[in-house]
Design a protein around this motif. Structure first.
Motif, PDB file in Angstrom:
ATOM      1  N   ASN A  88       0.795  -1.213   0.000  1.00  0.00           N
ATOM      2  CA  ASN A  88       0.000   0.000   0.000  1.00  0.00           C
ATOM      3  C   ASN A  88       0.838   1.278   0.000  1.00  0.00           C
ATOM      4  N   GLY A  89       0.501   2.183  -0.916  1.00  0.00           N
ATOM      5  CA  GLY A  89       1.085   3.517  -0.927  1.00  0.00           C
ATOM      6  C   GLY A  89       2.470   3.642  -1.522  1.00  0.00           C
ATOM      7  N   GLN A  90       3.018   2.565  -2.051  1.00  0.00           N
ATOM      8  CA  GLN A  90       4.401   2.638  -2.537  1.00  0.00           C
ATOM      9  C   GLN A  90       4.496   3.307  -3.909  1.00  0.00           C
ATOM     10  N   LYS A  91       5.448   4.227  -4.003  1.00  0.00           N
ATOM     11  CA  LYS A  91       5.732   4.915  -5.251  1.00  0.00           C
ATOM     12  C   LYS A  91       6.828   4.161  -5.998  1.00  0.00           C
ATOM     13  N   ILE A  92       7.140   4.625  -7.185  1.00  0.00           N
ATOM     14  CA  ILE A  92       8.080   3.898  -8.033  1.00  0.00           C
ATOM     15  C   ILE A  92       9.470   3.804  -7.402  1.00  0.00           C
ATOM     16  N   LYS A  93       9.875   4.831  -6.665  1.00  0.00           N
ATOM     17  CA  LYS A  93      11.192   4.785  -6.028  1.00  0.00           C
ATOM     18  C   LYS A  93      11.249   3.694  -4.964  1.00  0.00           C
ATOM     19  N   GLU A  94      10.126   3.454  -4.281  1.00  0.00           N
ATOM     20  CA  GLU A  94      10.072   2.405  -3.261  1.00  0.00           C
ATOM     21  C   GLU A  94       9.949   1.029  -3.897  1.00  0.00           C
ATOM     22  N   LEU A  95       9.260   0.961  -5.018  1.00  0.00           N
ATOM     23  CA  LEU A  95       9.193  -0.304  -5.754  1.00  0.00           C
ATOM     24  C   LEU A  95      10.581  -0.669  -6.279  1.00  0.00           C
ATOM     25  N   ARG A  96      11.334   0.336  -6.659  1.00  0.00           N
ATOM     26  CA  ARG A  96      12.709   0.104  -7.116  1.00  0.00           C
ATOM     27  C   ARG A  96      13.556  -0.517  -6.012  1.00  0.00           C
ATOM     28  N   GLN A  97      13.345  -0.063  -4.786  1.00  0.00           N
ATOM     29  CA  GLN A  97      14.156  -0.542  -3.663  1.00  0.00           C
ATOM     30  C   GLN A  97      13.916  -2.020  -3.346  1.00  0.00           C
ATOM     31  N   ARG A  98      12.718  -2.506  -3.560  1.00  0.00           N
ATOM     32  CA  ARG A  98      12.432  -3.908  -3.244  1.00  0.00           C
ATOM     33  C   ARG A  98      12.290  -4.783  -4.507  1.00  0.00           C
ATOM     34  N   LEU A  99      12.720  -4.249  -5.618  1.00  0.00           N
ATOM     35  CA  LEU A  99      12.588  -4.930  -6.906  1.00  0.00           C
ATOM     36  C   LEU A  99      13.247  -6.303  -6.918  1.00  0.00           C
ATOM     37  N   TYR A 100      14.490  -6.369  -6.477  1.00  0.00           N
ATOM     38  CA  TYR A 100      15.218  -7.644  -6.536  1.00  0.00           C
ATOM     39  C   TYR A 100      14.677  -8.637  -5.514  1.00  0.00           C
ATOM     40  N   THR A 101      14.511  -8.182  -4.276  1.00  0.00           N
ATOM     41  CA  THR A 101      14.075  -9.077  -3.196  1.00  0.00           C
ATOM     42  C   THR A 101      12.696  -9.669  -3.439  1.00  0.00           C
ATOM     43  N   ASP A 102      11.747  -8.822  -3.886  1.00  0.00           N
ATOM     44  CA  ASP A 102      10.355  -9.259  -3.985  1.00  0.00           C
ATOM     45  C   ASP A 102       9.944  -9.771  -5.364  1.00  0.00           C
ATOM     46  N   VAL A 103      10.783  -9.526  -6.381  1.00  0.00           N
ATOM     47  CA  VAL A 103      10.388  -9.962  -7.727  1.00  0.00           C
ATOM     48  C   VAL A 103      11.484 -10.777  -8.409  1.00  0.00           C
ATOM     49  N   ILE A 104      12.587 -10.135  -8.737  1.00  0.00           N
ATOM     50  CA  ILE A 104      13.604 -10.775  -9.572  1.00  0.00           C
ATOM     51  C   ILE A 104      14.179 -12.031  -8.934  1.00  0.00           C
ATOM     52  N   SER A 105      14.413 -12.007  -7.625  1.00  0.00           N
ATOM     53  CA  SER A 105      15.009 -13.166  -6.962  1.00  0.00           C
ATOM     54  C   SER A 105      14.109 -14.396  -7.014  1.00  0.00           C
ATOM     55  N   HIS A 106      12.814 -14.193  -7.244  1.00  0.00           N
ATOM     56  CA  HIS A 106      11.876 -15.320  -7.318  1.00  0.00           C
ATOM     57  C   HIS A 106      11.821 -15.940  -8.724  1.00  0.00           C
ATOM     58  N   ARG A 107      12.470 -15.288  -9.670  1.00  0.00           N
ATOM     59  CA  ARG A 107      12.587 -15.778 -11.041  1.00  0.00           C
ATOM     60  C   ARG A 107      11.233 -16.148 -11.659  1.00  0.00           C
ATOM     61  N   PRO A 108      10.304 -15.197 -11.680  1.00  0.00           N
ATOM     62  CA  PRO A 108       8.997 -15.479 -12.286  1.00  0.00           C
ATOM     63  C   PRO A 108       9.094 -15.506 -13.813  1.00  0.00           C
ATOM     64  N   ASP A 109       8.066 -16.028 -14.449  1.00  0.00           N
ATOM     65  CA  ASP A 109       8.009 -16.026 -15.914  1.00  0.00           C
ATOM     66  C   ASP A 109       7.509 -14.687 -16.441  1.00  0.00           C
ATOM     67  N   GLY A 110       6.703 -14.016 -15.632  1.00  0.00           N
ATOM     68  CA  GLY A 110       6.167 -12.732 -16.046  1.00  0.00           C
ATOM     69  C   GLY A 110       5.836 -11.872 -14.843  1.00  0.00           C
ATOM     70  N   VAL A 111       5.651 -10.579 -15.086  1.00  0.00           N
ATOM     71  CA  VAL A 111       5.304  -9.653 -13.998  1.00  0.00           C
ATOM     72  C   VAL A 111       4.352  -8.594 -14.535  1.00  0.00           C
ATOM     73  N   PHE A 112       3.375  -8.241 -13.702  1.00  0.00           N
ATOM     74  CA  PHE A 112       2.471  -7.138 -14.011  1.00  0.00           C
ATOM     75  C   PHE A 112       2.766  -6.013 -13.029  1.00  0.00           C
ATOM     76  N   LEU A 113       3.405  -4.945 -13.509  1.00  0.00           N
ATOM     77  CA  LEU A 113       3.737  -3.778 -12.693  1.00  0.00           C
ATOM     78  C   LEU A 113       2.563  -2.809 -12.749  1.00  0.00           C
ATOM     79  N   PHE A 114       1.909  -2.594 -11.599  1.00  0.00           N
ATOM     80  CA  PHE A 114       0.665  -1.830 -11.583  1.00  0.00           C
ATOM     81  C   PHE A 114       0.604  -0.972 -10.322  1.00  0.00           C
TER      82      PHE A 114
END
Length: 253
Positions: A88-114
């Protein structure tokens, strides 16, 4: 006897037309769908993993905001696993900060950034959002996020913003300024996605195309807070995302 022959002839013609119509319909249906068997061969012994990454537009567990449940209904073949990574409430700069931990490290096939907290937050005034320095920083953070996703994940969808100027904190005299900001930042999103070769869903345009007067403070697609999709709004979003996912599945073979 003649009437019987004519009846039989008409019956045969009717059956032939019905068979032909079914064949044409079935062929059209197949040409616009993906092959479940082919997808299952590509992803042996596992499902296609999609992460939903963003702010409260993804996370908020209120009625009509259950994106994963609605997406599962769109794909009853049980091909996907959808993972909610919204905060909740996260802006793009905050999404950038958790990008690797919460998305890339999980090695998904796809992502919906919304998300749209950058433009929907009452903390960010119209004047602040219109500053060139604010836009430059926003685009820099967004480009980093999108580029990083694209470099590590097969399929990336970017959507938002969806709000149309509504919001209980929004004074009517500032409506047109806010509307200008929403269009401006939607264009930034589009420009980044095109340059990074990822799919951009212009959901703001999709919403505005569905209401007769975009200048109304309530287009009938958002909840009372003016920021999150209601039943009608969520349907527009889910339809756009599921169509993008279907297009991607077709492109795999």
């Amino acid at each position: 006897e003649q009437f019987i022959k004519i009846g039989i002839l008409l019956g045969c013609i009717g059956c032939w037309i019905a068979v032909l119509f079914h064949a044409i319909k079935n062929n059209i249906s197949k040409s616009h769908s993906y092959s479940i068997e082919k997808i299952q061969k590509l992803y042996v012994d596992r499902k296609v993993n999609i992460i939903l990454f963003g702010d409260s537009l993804v996370q908020k567990p209120i009625e009509h905001q259950k994106f994963m449940e609605l997406l599962y209904e769109k794909f009853p073949e049980n091909l996907f696993t959808f993972t909610n990574s919204g905060k909740n409430g996260q802006k793009i700069k905050e999404l950038r900060q958790r990008l690797y931990t919460d998305v890339i490290s999980h090695r998904p096939d796809g992502v919906f950034l919304f998300w749209d907290s950058d433009v929907s937050s009452s903390e960010n005034t119209v004047d602040h959002l219109l500053k060139e320095s604010t836009q430059t920083k926003y685009e820099e953070d967004l480009r980093f996020v999108v580029s990083s996703l694209r470099g590590n994940i097969s399929f990336v969808i970017v959507g938002g913003p969806i709000l149309m100027g509504e919001g209980p904190w929004l004074q009517p005299r500032r409506f047109f300024g806010r509307s200008k900001v929403l269009t401006l930042y939607s264009n930034i999103n589009s420009r980044v996605c095109v340059s990074e070769n990822v799919t951009f869903l212009n959901l703001r345009k999709a919403f505005l195309d569905n209401i007769p007067k975009p200048f109304l403070l309530n287009g009938g697609f958002l909840t009372n807070d003016g920021e999150h999709g209601n039943t009608r709004g969520t349907k527009i979003i889910i339809d756009a995302v599921s169509n993008a996912l279907s297009d991607w599945l077709r492109s795999l073979y």
